[in-house]
Design a protein around this motif. Structure first.
Motif, PDB file in Angstrom:
ATOM      1  N   UNK A 109      19.976  15.289 -17.754  1.00 23.90           N
ATOM      2  CA  UNK A 109      19.801  15.979 -19.035  1.00 23.90           C
ATOM      3  C   UNK A 109      19.926  17.474 -18.762  1.00 23.90           C
ATOM      4  N   UNK A 110      20.765  18.161 -19.504  1.00 21.64           N
ATOM      5  CA  UNK A 110      21.005  19.588 -19.277  1.00 21.64           C
ATOM      6  C   UNK A 110      19.688  20.363 -19.261  1.00 21.64           C
ATOM      7  N   UNK A 111      19.487  21.125 -18.183  1.00 17.53           N
ATOM      8  CA  UNK A 111      18.301  21.950 -18.069  1.00 17.53           C
ATOM      9  C   UNK A 111      17.118  21.262 -17.426  1.00 17.53           C
ATOM     10  N   UNK A 112      17.266  19.970 -17.054  1.00 20.37           N
ATOM     11  CA  UNK A 112      16.165  19.222 -16.462  1.00 20.37           C
ATOM     12  C   UNK A 112      16.620  18.557 -15.163  1.00 20.37           C
ATOM     13  N   UNK A 113      15.643  18.231 -14.328  1.00 20.53           N
ATOM     14  CA  UNK A 113      15.931  17.503 -13.101  1.00 20.53           C
ATOM     15  C   UNK A 113      16.361  16.077 -13.424  1.00 20.53           C
ATOM     16  N   UNK A 170      13.785  12.971  -1.962  1.00 23.89           N
ATOM     17  CA  UNK A 170      14.602  14.047  -2.539  1.00 23.89           C
ATOM     18  C   UNK A 170      16.025  13.603  -2.823  1.00 23.89           C
ATOM     19  N   UNK A 171      16.251  12.284  -2.819  1.00 25.82           N
ATOM     20  CA  UNK A 171      17.567  11.785  -3.190  1.00 25.82           C
ATOM     21  C   UNK A 171      18.566  11.921  -2.071  1.00 25.82           C
ATOM     22  N   UNK A 172      18.912  10.808  -1.429  1.00 21.47           N
ATOM     23  CA  UNK A 172      19.954  10.823  -0.399  1.00 21.47           C
ATOM     24  C   UNK A 172      21.254  11.300  -1.027  1.00 21.47           C
ATOM     25  N   UNK A 173      21.892  12.270  -0.405  1.00 26.12           N
ATOM     26  CA  UNK A 173      23.117  12.822  -0.955  1.00 26.12           C
ATOM     27  C   UNK A 173      22.880  14.007  -1.860  1.00 26.12           C
ATOM     28  N   UNK A 174      21.630  14.523  -1.887  1.00 27.03           N
ATOM     29  CA  UNK A 174      21.354  15.742  -2.622  1.00 27.03           C
ATOM     30  C   UNK A 174      21.198  15.579  -4.117  1.00 27.03           C
ATOM     31  N   UNK A 175      20.870  14.356  -4.566  1.00 26.29           N
ATOM     32  CA  UNK A 175      20.708  14.166  -6.006  1.00 26.29           C
ATOM     33  C   UNK A 175      19.253  13.861  -6.328  1.00 26.29           C
ATOM     34  N   UNK A 176      18.659  14.647  -7.201  1.00 25.72           N
ATOM     35  CA  UNK A 176      17.314  14.363  -7.674  1.00 25.72           C
ATOM     36  C   UNK A 176      16.238  14.708  -6.671  1.00 25.72           C
ATOM     37  N   UNK A 177      15.104  15.130  -7.178  1.00 24.18           N
ATOM     38  CA  UNK A 177      13.990  15.429  -6.281  1.00 24.18           C
ATOM     39  C   UNK A 177      12.672  14.909  -6.858  1.00 24.18           C
ATOM     40  N   UNK A 178      12.746  13.948  -7.769  1.00 21.34           N
ATOM     41  CA  UNK A 178      11.548  13.365  -8.338  1.00 21.34           C
ATOM     42  C   UNK A 178      11.140  12.126  -7.556  1.00 21.34           C
ATOM     43  N   UNK A 179       9.845  11.841  -7.461  1.00 16.93           N
ATOM     44  CA  UNK A 179       9.404  10.648  -6.738  1.00 16.93           C
ATOM     45  C   UNK A 179       9.781   9.379  -7.478  1.00 16.93           C
ATOM     46  N   UNK A 180       9.866   8.283  -6.716  1.00 21.14           N
ATOM     47  CA  UNK A 180      10.178   6.987  -7.303  1.00 21.14           C
ATOM     48  C   UNK A 180      11.629   6.590  -7.203  1.00 21.14           C
ATOM     49  N   UNK A 181      12.487   7.506  -6.733  1.00 19.17           N
ATOM     50  CA  UNK A 181      13.922   7.216  -6.671  1.00 19.17           C
ATOM     51  C   UNK A 181      14.495   7.469  -5.275  1.00 19.17           C
ATOM     52  N   UNK A 182      13.658   7.286  -4.270  1.00 14.86           N
ATOM     53  CA  UNK A 182      14.136   7.431  -2.904  1.00 14.86           C
ATOM     54  C   UNK A 182      15.209   6.385  -2.599  1.00 14.86           C
ATOM     55  N   UNK A 183      15.908   6.592  -1.489  1.00  5.82           N
ATOM     56  CA  UNK A 183      16.786   5.572  -0.941  1.00  5.82           C
ATOM     57  C   UNK A 183      16.042   4.890   0.202  1.00  5.82           C
ATOM     58  N   UNK A 184      15.897   3.582   0.124  1.00  6.27           N
ATOM     59  CA  UNK A 184      15.160   2.804   1.121  1.00  6.27           C
ATOM     60  C   UNK A 184      16.171   2.082   2.012  1.00  6.27           C
ATOM     61  N   UNK A 185      15.983   2.227   3.325  1.00  8.10           N
ATOM     62  CA  UNK A 185      16.980   1.736   4.273  1.00  8.10           C
ATOM     63  C   UNK A 185      16.334   0.891   5.371  1.00  8.10           C
ATOM     64  N   UNK A 186      16.276  -0.423   5.200  1.00  9.86           N
ATOM     65  CA  UNK A 186      15.830  -1.290   6.299  1.00  9.86           C
ATOM     66  C   UNK A 186      16.969  -1.536   7.290  1.00  9.86           C
ATOM     67  N   UNK A 187      16.627  -1.607   8.577  1.00  6.33           N
ATOM     68  CA  UNK A 187      17.620  -1.762   9.641  1.00  6.33           C
ATOM     69  C   UNK A 187      17.121  -2.765  10.674  1.00  6.33           C
TER      70      UNK A 187
END
Length: 396
Positions: free
Chosen positions: A108-112, A29-46
């Motif tokens: 894009x205006x009106x779209x996720x 759902x997008x780290x930082x509240x941006x976007x909710x489409x799959x394929x754009x997650x934030x990946x965090x190895x530690x």
């Protein structure tokens, strides 16, 4: 986790500890509240490594010395899930290098929106070294401790917020025709390697004056080394001399060292009637706080993409932002142009005092019967010279 204890002989003991941890997180759902489409997650190895070694020597029945060594390493990065995607393969010439691959943030205006959060990619490696030598000596009615501590902290980070770029379109038609209504991108080298070397000496005595009265008192001196960058990429600004890079134009360090960090501590415990059923305790201590390097390496919430003394736009590696965007995106042609330095400047007080706290407490402990103890206390603290941010251009 690994642990080893070795009794060398009756007077010497060696202890070792090792801890290792690894994990990989994916923020949907997008780290930082941006976007909710799959394929754009934030990946965090530690990855985390901790090492602790202690060598205890019993010099005599009243004298003990302990040497301790500690090391810890924390590594973590934040990358977009599509980090292997090169925008140029679809004709989108944003000019990014491989570290900043991934689709730009597109709305894009009106779209996720699509694309990972603008704060990706970024990452850091924190390393701490610590050495402590404690000497304890009991004599007469005293229990004295004397010690020295050395601590070295290093941070190696990159902070490519906004480096993948962003594009916005006023309508779906404009998007399909490649006509952006806005956008921008940052470029430059955000690799910074800061370090700090700190020292401390301390002495403490627990004096059992009578069987009813015990006094604890001590003094600690802390020197927190001035934070520096191995390539002198820190800079500072003052109205009289303007913006200067550390190591140039008379600026030898980011701020002046503080050698006055003496912190006393004292406490008293008093058995009121000598029977152990009513005890009064009072204590006071001063505690200095080491500077966090994050104050100088970048403050995400503030009004600039990469603020902080490490990212002022001066020296050999400034961060540049695009000044213009193509009126229509054409495959293979640059999307962004007109790069220039930001006018935002982060300054540090040259006489930056060390923050400290006063902690104090008073409590009374009373035994009520054979199975109940009542304790009433007051605890207080005061902070002084605490860090704050302010806009020097702001009207009072």
């Amino acid at each position: 986790i690994a642990k080893a204890d070795y009794n060398i002989n009756e007077k010497n003991m060696l202890t070792g500890r090792y801890y290792y941890s690894t994990s990989s997180q994916s923020f949907p759902l997008g780290l930082g509240g941006t976007g909710d489409l799959p394929g754009y997650n934030t990946v965090t190895p530690t990855n985390v490594n901790l090492v602790s070694i202690s060598y205890l020597t019993m010099i005599s029945f009243t004298k003990v010395n302990e040497v301790r060594f500690g090391y810890n390493r924390f590594y973590e990065t934040f990358f977009p899930q599509d980090r292997s995607f090169n925008p140029s393969t679809i004709g989108l010439a944003t000019g990014v290098g491989s570290q900043d691959y991934g689709l730009p943030k597109i709305s894009v205006a009106g779209f996720t929106g699509i694309g990972a959060t603008a704060s990706d990619p970024r990452g850091r490696t924190d390393v701490n070294w610590q050495f402590i030598d404690n000497f304890s000596w009991k004599f007469n009615k005293h229990a004295v401790k004397v010690g020295y501590e050395f601590r070295r902290t290093t941070v190696a980070q990159f902070f490519d917020e906004g480096f993948r770029g962003s594009l916005s379109f006023a309508s779906l038609t404009d998007f399909l025709q490649g006509i952006p209504s806005g956008g921008g991108i940052l470029q430059g080298n955000t690799n910074r390697n800061t370090f700090q070397n700190s020292h401390a000496f301390y002495v403490q005595d627990s004096h059992r004056i009578t069987h009813q009265l015990t006094l604890n008192y001590g003094l600690r001196w802390d020197y927190f080394g001035v934070i520096a960058e191995q390539n002198n990429l820190l800079s500072n600004f003052d109205p009289a001399n303007g913006l200067r890079q550390v190591g140039t134009n008379g600026l030898t360090s980011l701020y002046h060292p503080d050698y006055k960090n003496f912190s006393p501590r004292a406490s008293v415990a008093y058995d009121l009637n000598g029977k152990g059923n009513t005890v009064i305790r009072v204590g006071f201590g001063q505690f200095f706080d080491v500077f966090s390097q994050d104050f100088f390496l970048g403050q995400v919430p503030y009004n600039a993409a990469t603020p902080g003394s490490a990212y002022n736009n001066t020296g050999p590696k400034p961060i540049l932002s695009s000044g213009s965007i193509a009126s229509q995106i054409v495959a293979g042609q640059p999307v962004f142009s007109g790069f220039g330095a930001s006018s935002n400047v982060f300054a540090v007080d040259q006489h930056l005092p060390t923050p400290y706290m006063f902690n104090y407490n008073l409590n009374v402990q009373q035994q009520l019967g054979k199975a109940v103890v009542l304790q009433v206390g007051y605890v207080g603290s005061e902070g002084h010279h605490l860090f704050r941010f302010r806009d020097i251009n702001q009207l009072v």
